[in-house]
Design a protein around this motif. Structure first.
Motif, PDB file in Angstrom:
ATOM      1  N   GLY A 129      34.461  18.319  26.397  1.00 55.98           N
ATOM      2  CA  GLY A 129      33.346  19.167  26.812  1.00 55.98           C
ATOM      3  C   GLY A 129      32.186  18.336  27.326  1.00 55.98           C
ATOM      4  N   TYR A 130      31.000  18.913  27.303  1.00 56.24           N
ATOM      5  CA  TYR A 130      29.796  18.246  27.798  1.00 56.24           C
ATOM      6  C   TYR A 130      28.777  18.122  26.670  1.00 56.24           C
ATOM      7  CZ  TYR A 130      31.802  18.989  32.394  1.00 56.24           C
ATOM      8  OH  TYR A 130      32.649  18.966  33.482  1.00 56.24           O
ATOM      9  N   ARG A 131      28.394  16.881  26.401  1.00 53.02           N
ATOM     10  CA  ARG A 131      27.427  16.614  25.342  1.00 53.02           C
ATOM     11  C   ARG A 131      26.012  16.616  25.927  1.00 53.02           C
ATOM     12  NH1 ARG A 131      27.213  14.433  20.335  1.00 53.02           N
ATOM     13  NH2 ARG A 131      29.461  14.041  20.384  1.00 53.02           N
ATOM     14  N   CYS A 132      25.142  17.402  25.323  1.00 51.89           N
ATOM     15  CA  CYS A 132      23.742  17.464  25.733  1.00 51.89           C
ATOM     16  C   CYS A 132      22.890  16.996  24.557  1.00 51.89           C
ATOM     17  CB  CYS A 132      23.357  18.879  26.148  1.00 51.89           C
ATOM     18  SG  CYS A 132      21.784  18.969  27.042  1.00 51.89           S
ATOM     19  N   GLU A 133      21.957  16.097  24.832  1.00 58.59           N
ATOM     20  CA  GLU A 133      21.193  15.485  23.753  1.00 58.59           C
ATOM     21  C   GLU A 133      19.724  15.334  24.148  1.00 58.59           C
ATOM     22  OE1 GLU A 133      22.055  11.660  21.017  1.00 58.59           O
ATOM     23  OE2 GLU A 133      21.594  11.185  23.102  1.00 58.59           O
ATOM     24  N   ALA A 134      18.866  15.567  23.181  1.00 56.77           N
ATOM     25  CA  ALA A 134      17.433  15.296  23.339  1.00 56.77           C
ATOM     26  C   ALA A 134      16.939  14.729  22.016  1.00 56.77           C
ATOM     27  CB  ALA A 134      16.668  16.566  23.702  1.00 56.77           C
ATOM     28  N   THR A 135      16.242  13.622  22.061  1.00 54.18           N
ATOM     29  CA  THR A 135      15.762  12.962  20.842  1.00 54.18           C
ATOM     30  C   THR A 135      14.249  13.097  20.722  1.00 54.18           C
ATOM     31  OG1 THR A 135      15.592  10.827  21.990  1.00 54.18           O
ATOM     32  CG2 THR A 135      17.656  11.313  20.852  1.00 54.18           C
ATOM     33  N   TYR A 136      13.785  13.155  19.483  1.00 51.53           N
ATOM     34  CA  TYR A 136      12.359  13.331  19.219  1.00 51.53           C
ATOM     35  C   TYR A 136      11.932  12.451  18.051  1.00 51.53           C
ATOM     36  CZ  TYR A 136      12.617  17.410  22.237  1.00 51.53           C
ATOM     37  OH  TYR A 136      12.808  18.220  23.317  1.00 51.53           O
ATOM     38  N   THR A 137      10.728  11.909  18.161  1.00 51.27           N
ATOM     39  CA  THR A 137      10.102  11.194  17.047  1.00 51.27           C
ATOM     40  C   THR A 137       8.861  11.975  16.650  1.00 51.27           C
ATOM     41  OG1 THR A 137      10.892   9.041  17.813  1.00 51.27           O
ATOM     42  CG2 THR A 137       9.055   9.044  16.265  1.00 51.27           C
ATOM     43  N   VAL A 138       8.834  12.415  15.404  1.00 51.28           N
ATOM     44  CA  VAL A 138       7.763  13.265  14.893  1.00 51.28           C
ATOM     45  C   VAL A 138       6.964  12.479  13.860  1.00 51.28           C
ATOM     46  CG1 VAL A 138       7.203  15.432  13.744  1.00 51.28           C
ATOM     47  CG2 VAL A 138       9.215  15.285  15.232  1.00 51.28           C
ATOM     48  N   GLN A 139       5.652  12.464  14.019  1.00 55.36           N
ATOM     49  CA  GLN A 139       4.785  11.764  13.069  1.00 55.36           C
ATOM     50  C   GLN A 139       3.942  12.775  12.299  1.00 55.36           C
ATOM     51  OE1 GLN A 139       2.947   7.867  13.995  1.00 55.36           O
ATOM     52  NE2 GLN A 139       0.978   8.884  13.728  1.00 55.36           N
ATOM     53  N   THR A 140       3.877  12.592  10.985  1.00 56.30           N
ATOM     54  CA  THR A 140       3.110  13.519  10.153  1.00 56.30           C
ATOM     55  C   THR A 140       2.475  12.778   8.993  1.00 56.30           C
ATOM     56  OG1 THR A 140       3.236  15.510   8.781  1.00 56.30           O
ATOM     57  CG2 THR A 140       5.175  14.113   8.830  1.00 56.30           C
ATOM     58  N   GLU A 141       1.304  13.258   8.576  1.00 60.56           N
ATOM     59  CA  GLU A 141       0.631  12.723   7.394  1.00 60.56           C
ATOM     60  C   GLU A 141       0.867  13.621   6.174  1.00 60.56           C
ATOM     61  OE1 GLU A 141      -3.471  11.652   7.966  1.00 60.56           O
ATOM     62  OE2 GLU A 141      -3.146  11.185  10.082  1.00 60.56           O
ATOM     63  N   ALA A 142       1.503  14.761   6.378  1.00 61.95           N
ATOM     64  CA  ALA A 142       1.765  15.699   5.278  1.00 61.95           C
ATOM     65  C   ALA A 142       3.047  15.290   4.558  1.00 61.95           C
ATOM     66  CB  ALA A 142       1.865  17.123   5.820  1.00 61.95           C
ATOM     67  N   LEU A 143       2.977  14.205   3.793  1.00 62.40           N
ATOM     68  CA  LEU A 143       4.170  13.675   3.143  1.00 62.40           C
ATOM     69  C   LEU A 143       4.722  14.633   2.096  1.00 62.40           C
ATOM     70  CD1 LEU A 143       3.260   9.898   2.727  1.00 62.40           C
ATOM     71  CD2 LEU A 143       4.264  11.094   4.681  1.00 62.40           C
ATOM     72  N   ALA A 203       0.846  -1.194   0.000  1.00 67.22           N
ATOM     73  CA  ALA A 203       0.000   0.000   0.000  1.00 67.22           C
ATOM     74  C   ALA A 203       0.879   1.240   0.000  1.00 67.22           C
ATOM     75  CB  ALA A 203      -0.922   0.012   1.221  1.00 67.22           C
ATOM     76  N   GLU A 204       0.322   2.328  -0.485  1.00 65.47           N
ATOM     77  CA  GLU A 204       1.059   3.580  -0.471  1.00 65.47           C
ATOM     78  C   GLU A 204       1.189   4.088   0.966  1.00 65.47           C
ATOM     79  OE1 GLU A 204      -0.548   6.543  -2.988  1.00 65.47           O
ATOM     80  OE2 GLU A 204      -0.408   5.344  -4.818  1.00 65.47           O
ATOM     81  N   PRO A 205       2.350   4.629   1.317  1.00 65.02           N
ATOM     82  CA  PRO A 205       2.514   5.166   2.668  1.00 65.02           C
ATOM     83  C   PRO A 205       1.610   6.374   2.891  1.00 65.02           C
ATOM     84  CG  PRO A 205       4.387   5.749   1.305  1.00 65.02           C
ATOM     85  CD  PRO A 205       3.574   4.775   0.510  1.00 65.02           C
ATOM     86  N   ARG A 206       1.089   6.478   4.095  1.00 65.20           N
ATOM     87  CA  ARG A 206       0.220   7.602   4.461  1.00 65.20           C
ATOM     88  C   ARG A 206       0.786   8.453   5.580  1.00 65.20           C
ATOM     89  NH1 ARG A 206      -2.737   8.359   0.078  1.00 65.20           N
ATOM     90  NH2 ARG A 206      -3.856   6.482  -0.574  1.00 65.20           N
ATOM     91  N   ILE A 207       1.744   7.912   6.315  1.00 62.69           N
ATOM     92  CA  ILE A 207       2.341   8.669   7.415  1.00 62.69           C
ATOM     93  C   ILE A 207       3.860   8.481   7.371  1.00 62.69           C
ATOM     94  CG2 ILE A 207       0.349   8.577   8.958  1.00 62.69           C
ATOM     95  CD1 ILE A 207       1.646   6.256  10.391  1.00 62.69           C
ATOM     96  N   ALA A 208       4.558   9.425   7.968  1.00 66.81           N
ATOM     97  CA  ALA A 208       6.010   9.336   8.092  1.00 66.81           C
ATOM     98  C   ALA A 208       6.388   9.615   9.539  1.00 66.81           C
ATOM     99  CB  ALA A 208       6.697  10.337   7.169  1.00 66.81           C
ATOM    100  N   GLN A 209       7.365   8.875  10.015  1.00 63.34           N
ATOM    101  CA  GLN A 209       7.928   9.103  11.339  1.00 63.34           C
ATOM    102  C   GLN A 209       9.389   9.512  11.163  1.00 63.34           C
ATOM    103  OE1 GLN A 209       7.256   5.442  13.475  1.00 63.34           O
ATOM    104  NE2 GLN A 209       5.271   6.116  14.229  1.00 63.34           N
TER     105      GLN A 209
END
Length: 213
Positions: free
Chosen positions: A88-102, A20-26
């Protein structure tokens, strides 16, 4: 030499898939930076996170479609052994974004990177109604298994009896070519994977009783 350990009937493996055609992207993004002090690392990463959140809202992505982590801090070193030095000091924040606007995905990623998400870990495409597609793939897997069983039974001069065993199989194990595995590959499961489509797979192991021909 092959040995039949349980000669009770006929056992066949069937696999099926639906494309099937993809409808969402992460999209998996990360704010990942190194600063001389913990305070500077937190301040710079925090500012980048605020900008990233603002960009996502500008693209119409609600907070409910964004899963993120807290800011994590650790010491960063460069080199190994005697050459290892504090960096130095490594600072990290991770995010998972979901969208239907391909159609806006490329622009979304560009804006997110400009806002401070300086790492793009993965872009994954998927379908909306995967359970329904998985059910259809399972039906196709059963159909494949039954057709194979009918060919074997006909070639041996017997008839298929009732189904006496149904075992759900991890579809990823179908097609593995390891010689030590319990399940071999199913040539009938190999389908054309067209670019721009998402393939949902299923596999089943069916056991049939046998009747005289």
């Amino acid at each position: 030499m092959a040995e039949i350990k349980e000669p009770w009937g006929l056992s066949v493996l069937g696999a099926g898939n639906v494309s099937a055609e993809p409808r969402i992207a992460q999209v998996k993004l990360a704010v990942d930076l190194v600063a001389p002090t913990p305070k500077e690392a937190f301040e710079q990463a925090g500012a980048a996170v605020v900008r990233l959140r603002a960009v996502l809202r500008e693209h119409g992505i609600p907070d409910s479609e964004v899963s993120g982590s807290r800011l994590a801090l650790e010491s960063e070193f460069a080199g190994y052994g005697a050459e290892r030095t504090f960096h130095g000091y490594r600072c990290e924040a991770t995010y998972t974004v979901q969208t239907e606007a391909l159609d806006q995905l490329e622009l979304l990623i560009e804006d997110a990177v400009q806002a401070g998400a300086n790492r793009v870990d993965e872009v994954h495409f998927d379908v909306l109604d995967k359970p329904a597609l998985r059910d259809e793939a399972r039906r196709r897997a059963v159909g494949t298994a039954r057709r194979k069983a009918e060919v074997y039974a006909d070639a041996c001069g017997v008839r298929l009896g009732p189904v006496v065993h149904i075992q759900d199989v991890d579809p990823e194990s179908v097609g593995r070519r390891s010689h030590g595995g319990r399940l071999g590959g199913d040539p009938e499961s190999d389908g054309v994977f067209a670019p721009g489509t998402v393939r949902v797979e299923a596999a089943v192991l069916l056991g049939f009783g046998l009747l005289p021909g």
